[in-house]
Design a protein around this motif. Structure first.
Motif, PDB file in Angstrom:
ATOM      1  N   THR A 276      -6.844  -0.641   5.522  1.00 46.44           N
ATOM      2  CA  THR A 276      -5.626   0.049   5.081  1.00 46.44           C
ATOM      3  C   THR A 276      -6.006   1.147   4.108  1.00 46.44           C
TER       4      THR A 276
ATOM      5  N   ALA B 122       0.844  -1.194   0.000  1.00 50.81           N
ATOM      6  CA  ALA B 122       0.000   0.000   0.000  1.00 50.81           C
ATOM      7  C   ALA B 122       0.874   1.236   0.000  1.00 50.81           C
ATOM      8  N   GLY B 123       0.519   2.215  -0.830  1.00 47.35           N
ATOM      9  CA  GLY B 123       1.222   3.491  -0.792  1.00 47.35           C
ATOM     10  C   GLY B 123       1.808   3.882  -2.134  1.00 47.35           C
ATOM     11  N   LEU B 124       2.573   4.987  -2.103  1.00 49.87           N
ATOM     12  CA  LEU B 124       3.154   5.555  -3.312  1.00 49.87           C
ATOM     13  C   LEU B 124       4.413   4.788  -3.688  1.00 49.87           C
TER      14      LEU B 124
ATOM     15  N   THR C 124      -7.080   4.922  -1.649  1.00 48.23           N
ATOM     16  CA  THR C 124      -7.801   3.650  -1.749  1.00 48.23           C
ATOM     17  C   THR C 124      -8.032   3.127  -0.343  1.00 48.23           C
TER      18      THR C 124
ATOM     19  N   THR D  25      -0.116   5.660  -6.555  1.00 50.33           N
ATOM     20  CA  THR D  25      -0.636   5.073  -5.317  1.00 50.33           C
ATOM     21  C   THR D  25      -1.214   3.684  -5.597  1.00 50.33           C
ATOM     22  N   VAL D  26      -0.682   2.699  -4.864  1.00 52.43           N
ATOM     23  CA  VAL D  26      -1.113   1.307  -4.985  1.00 52.43           C
ATOM     24  C   VAL D  26      -1.943   0.958  -3.754  1.00 52.43           C
ATOM     25  N   GLY D  27      -3.159   0.461  -4.002  1.00 51.87           N
ATOM     26  CA  GLY D  27      -4.094   0.265  -2.895  1.00 51.87           C
ATOM     27  C   GLY D  27      -4.103  -1.118  -2.293  1.00 51.87           C
ATOM     28  N   GLY D  28      -2.953  -1.596  -1.860  1.00 56.29           N
ATOM     29  CA  GLY D  28      -2.893  -2.897  -1.201  1.00 56.29           C
ATOM     30  C   GLY D  28      -3.187  -2.781   0.274  1.00 56.29           C
ATOM     31  N   THR D  29      -2.817  -3.827   1.022  1.00 56.01           N
ATOM     32  CA  THR D  29      -3.085  -3.833   2.461  1.00 56.01           C
ATOM     33  C   THR D  29      -1.814  -3.766   3.300  1.00 56.01           C
ATOM     34  N   GLU D  30      -0.649  -4.000   2.673  1.00 63.16           N
ATOM     35  CA  GLU D  30       0.600  -4.102   3.451  1.00 63.16           C
ATOM     36  C   GLU D  30       1.349  -2.782   3.470  1.00 63.16           C
ATOM     37  N   ARG D  31       1.593  -2.260   4.650  1.00 67.13           N
ATOM     38  CA  ARG D  31       2.297  -0.986   4.736  1.00 67.13           C
ATOM     39  C   ARG D  31       3.800  -1.194   4.747  1.00 67.13           C
TER      40      ARG D  31
ATOM     41  N   THR E 174      -0.389   7.107   3.738  1.00 67.92           N
ATOM     42  CA  THR E 174      -0.778   5.706   3.874  1.00 67.92           C
ATOM     43  C   THR E 174      -0.816   5.327   5.360  1.00 67.92           C
TER      44      THR E 174
END
Lengths: 484, 441
Positions: free
Chosen positions: B437, A247-249, B401, A478-484, B232
């Motif tokens: 998230t 998740a994130g840029l 997102t 920006t990628v909308g995954g779940t893992e930071r 994020t």
């Protein structure tokens, strides 16, 4: 001896003759509409026959056949549009629809109908023959079965296979007060394979498919059906090993072909003439400005032979063309239909499209793609220290006013130290249309168009479209995954 | 009754008879006839007036358990004959499927209750234009920052649905649906935003006032100005009622027969399991008077009836049509064609109370993109809304997102608001999920 009929002859024979509608009668109907303060009027006759076949659980489970037939009448007065339609092609129904459409302009007018302008088709991008008849039904069934078997034998983890085959044969005729008298005969076929793979209680679904304006034999002769089956299996099996997405840029490398849905959402919709005439697009008033990196040249091309998004003429009778939207990063032009072109003082780009006679015409895309660059795809991946490599996508969506768009990856991998490592779960990518392509820093030499699966929705209307691009790198997205 | 509808029931009976005469073992025929008007006004002037008139006749025939379907928009004898022959021809190529066939006889609706769904509106085009103009005017006049518009629309539609099959079922009912909507654009140096508001009802008397719709459209648009991205992070998320129904839509997809028998659901084998926290109950209420999702029978003629789908968090019933029910060894729940009015229990909080209790987190007011995987429950969608701190909205956010897994999200719902959304067949308040998230900068 067989005589090859022109599109116009086929359309007149199919749509006008059964109803005894002479050219004289059509002139009268249009004349009645124009008798009011109407600038432009058109009639859109359409016949569409559609079939589909579905294999599931190893058996041919469903088949359907649909007939849709009718005429739409449009009257335009300035920015106003009156629209009505009938699913009967007979004179009284046509006159009734014409009367309804002209309620848009109640005062008298003086416009005259132009003499018919029959432009003989100079190029035909597809065959006029009925694709539904291109293969005996028994052979269509056999094709579905072969795809099913190919998928099942490709990997023992495949639990479920659904194969679908669909074809449409559409005949349209457009008659307009500006003298347009034009017709098109459009085939469209599609084959899709969807599978579910299961391993240790984990299940993943994937699908693959393609098609275009050709007939069913192409799927067999070019081995496309079997290739789609293997491709669906490959994706499902890859996803069985997928780990949560980041998740994130981060830097994002998009594969060639279907990931071009990026252009469709980030750029294409925002450049449709209606939004720009109204000033509601994030791209409004930006012609001549930089909206992408200088690597980027984007076109919308309705003239590619046999492509799903291609048309000989658009639904207003205008021949399609290749329109440059962005050239070396600079915004060059919009996609226009007749109404919006007239109001913006320009010409139609052949992008006036409608789902059917029962829908109103709007500027729509055809095949939208980004021209290739110089880099080898491997070099592009090797340039990323930590990022995402996304090669297959589901759909996307855009808010044309704020410019924010999304598209959802269905097959993606982590890139770590220049190497593709783990597959990751599907994630939505989000960006801002007028900014996103400014971050394109590398462009591959591997331009590819999609396999012919795209359907674009706008204001409730669906039309077939194509997309394409080479491998490309966006330095931050920006990628909308779940893992930071 | 609409003159065009008068003969449609007899037509269905005649087509069923003709199908029988052609030697099929069973057949079902449906007709949907709709007509209406929509007018759009943009920047104070008429943009479109559209007259709709659609009809479709659909036929399915069975030879043994082999099935063929066809449809036609032309309901003259010749066209119907062609469609019927096409359906029969297809049934020669499809294969025996023991689960295929008409709905079980004893499940068919015996009585057709009047659900008060039909309220025609004698709306003239010029009136529709006047209403739309007044709606848009109230939005454009609301604030100087509303500089542009995508217009206001007034629509009115009536429809008639007939369904019959060779098990002796033949029924029809009329319905209507009217609406007003408005989309406006606000512009400042920071950029443009648009948003919309709408009202929809079976009865034109139940529509919210056009000026109120215009003002709300303006307010919804203005509140988005100056939106920024978020860093994020993980945070609690409240889905505003207007969009919360999409979460329950995904829940319904996951407990639908077609996804269950294909093993394409993250809620396989969940019957009598806890899929939500204990405070949640969900029932289907198909006979809600004037309900947008109300229907006396489903698309196979099966009687619809009120039932609990989730009781105290426990999944009590799947959502099944005849085919998927047989595949699963169960009985149809009257859901061929979908669900009819879902009602979700709430926790007696209004939205401000939910925000106060959440303290810090995200209020989502818009979702874009498809990113929902019903096979795995993986969820990742584009969002816009507001960042909340100390229970108060701080600023609008966009280009982010939200991601998670629906199975876990459902287990971890914290509360549901009493601000029930009535403009949908999913009647839910705002939904608070304890953690997701958020991806941004």
């Amino acid at each position: 001896m067989s005589v090859l009929l022109s599109n116009l002859e086929i359309a007149q024979h199919t749509l006008l003759e059964p109803a005894n509608l002479s050219e004289q009668k059509l002139q009268e109907v249009l004349g009645n509409v124009l008798g009011h303060a109407v600038d432009h009027a058109d009639l859109y006759f359409q016949s569409a026959r559609h079939e589909s076949w579905v294999l599931e659980d190893g058996i041919i489970k469903e088949g359907s056949y649909n007939i849709d037939y009718g005429v739409g009448v449009r009257a335009i007065s300035g920015e106003k549009t009156g629209f009505a339609y009938s699913d009967d092609i007979i004179l009284p129904a046509l006159e009734h629809a014409a009367k309804a459409a002209r309620t848009i302009a109640l005062q008298g007018g003086k416009n005259k109908i132009q003499a018919w302008n029959r432009v003989p088709a100079t190029r035909l991008l597809y065959d006029t023959a009925d694709p539904l008849k291109s293969l005996p039904d028994a052979d269509k069934i056999a094709l579905l079965r072969q795809c099913d078997q190919e998928a099942r034998k490709a990997d023992p983890r495949i639990q479920q296979v659904i194969v679908s085959l669909a074809g449409v044969h559409e005949i349209i005729l457009i008659v307009a007060s500006d003298g347009t008298f034009n017709a098109d005969v459009r085939p469209l076929v599609r084959l899709g394979v969807s599978v579910i793979a299961e391993e240790n209680g984990r299940r993943e679904q994937a699908s693959s498919g393609g098609g275009g304006r050709y007939n069913y034999t192409t799927f067999i002769e070019q081995g496309l059906g079997l290739a789609y089956a293997r491709e669906a299996v490959r994706q499902a099996v890859v996803n069985l090993k997928a780990i949560p997405a980041p998740a994130g840029l981060m830097p994002v490398v998009l594969g060639p072909g279907w990931p071009g849905v990026l252009l469709h959402e980030a750029i294409g919709h925002g450049l449709e003439g209606d939004f720009n005439r109204k000033g509601s697009s994030a791209f409004s008033g930006k012609i001549g400005q930089s909206v992408a990196s200088s690597l980027c040249t984007v076109v919308d091309d309705g003239t590619l032979e046999g492509r799903r998004g291609s048309l000989n003429i658009d639904d207003e009778g205008t021949p399609t063309q290749c329109t440059t939207l962005i050239e070396n990063g600079i915004l060059k032009g919009y996609l226009q239909d007749k109404l919006n072109a007239r109001l913006m003082g320009t010409h139609s780009t052949g992008n006036g499209r409608r789902e059917s006679y029962a829908h109103i015409t709007m500027p729509r895309m055809t095949n939208t793609y980004l021209l290739p660059g110089k880099h080898m795809p491997e070099e592009i991946i090797a340039s990323v220290d930590k990022g995402l490599y996304a090669v297959n996508f589901g759909g996307g969506q855009v808010d044309i006013t704020s410019g924010k768009f999304v598209f959802s990856a269905s097959e993606a991998y982590l890139i770590e130290k220049g190497k593709i490592t783990h597959p990751v779960k599907g994630a939505t990518l989000i960006g801002n249309g007028p900014e996103a392509l400014k971050h394109v820093v590398m462009l591959g030499n591997d331009l590819k168009l999609d396999t012919g699966v795209g359907t674009c929705g706008k204001e409730g209307q669906s039309v077939p479209v194509g997309v394409g691009q080479p491998t490309l790198k966006i330095d931050q997205m920006t990628v909308g995954g779940t893992e930071r | 009754m609409n003159a065009e509808w008068r003969h449609l029931k007899e037509l269905v009976a005649a087509v069923l008879k003709e199908a029988k005469a052609m030697g099929v073992d069973a057949a079902e025929v449906g007709i949907v006839h709709e007509s209406g008007l929509s007018a759009t006004v943009r920047m104070g002037v008429v943009e479109t007036i559209e007259f709709n008139r659609d009809k479709t006749l659909g036929i399915t025939v069975y030879r043994g358990t082999k099935k063929g379907s066809a449809s036609t928009s032309d309901i003259h004898q010749d066209a119907i004959r062609t469609a019927l022959e096409a359906a029969c021809h297809i049934a020669e190529y499809t294969e025996e499927d023991p689960c295929a066939g008409l709905a079980d006889k004893d499940l068919l609706a015996r009585e057709i209750p009047d659900l008060d769904l039909y309220h025609p509106w004698a709306l003239l085009p010029e009136e529709a234009v006047k209403w739309a103009k007044e709606c848009e005017d109230s939005a454009r006049g609301f604030d100087a920052r509303i500089t542009n518009s995508e217009g206001a629309s007034v629509t009115s539609h009536i429809g008639y649905r007939v369904y019959g099959n060779t098990n002796g079922f033949l029924a029809a009912y009329p319905s209507s649906r009217h609406g007003i909507s408005c989309t406006v654009i606000a512009k400042t140096e920071e950029g443009m935003q648009r948003d919309y508001e709408f009202t929809v009802a079976r009865d034109p008397k139940d529509l919210e006032s056009r000026t109120s719709i215009g003002q709300k459209a303006a307010l919804r648009t203005l509140r988005r100005l100056g939106a920024r991205k978020l860093k994020t992070r993980e945070a609690p998320v409240i889905f505003e009622a207007q969009i919360a129904g999409s979460l329950l839509g995904s829940f319904i997809a996951a407990i639908s027969g077609s996804n269950l028998y294909r093993k394409s659901s993250f809620l396989l084998d969940s019957l009598n399991q806890a899929v939500f926290p204990e405070f949640i109950s969900i029932k289907e209420v198909p006979h809600l008077p004037k309900g947008l999702g109300s229907s006396p029978f489903d698309s196979e003629g099966v009687a619809t009836r009120e039932r609990n789908i989730v009781e105290n968090g426990i999944l009590k019933s799947y959502v099944l049509g005849s085919y998927s029910a047989r595949k699963l060894g169960l009985q149809s729940t009257g859901n061929a064609g979908g669900v009819h009015n879902l009602m979700i229990s709430h926790t007696n909080h209004d939205l401000p109370e939910l925000l106060t209790e959440m303290g810090t987190g995200l209020l989502v007011t818009e979702l874009i993109g498809q990113g929902v995987n019903i096979v795995t429950g993986d969820y990742s969608r584009g969002a816009a809304g507001f960042w909340v701190e100390n229970g108060e909205i701080q600023y609008p956010v966009e280009e982010i997102t939200i991601a998670g897994n629906l199975k876990e999200m459902f287990q971890r719902l914290v509360a549901i608001g009493d601000d029930v959304e009535h403009r949908s067949n999913i009647l839910t308040g705002s939904i608070w999920v304890d953690k997701m998230t958020i991806a941004g900068d």
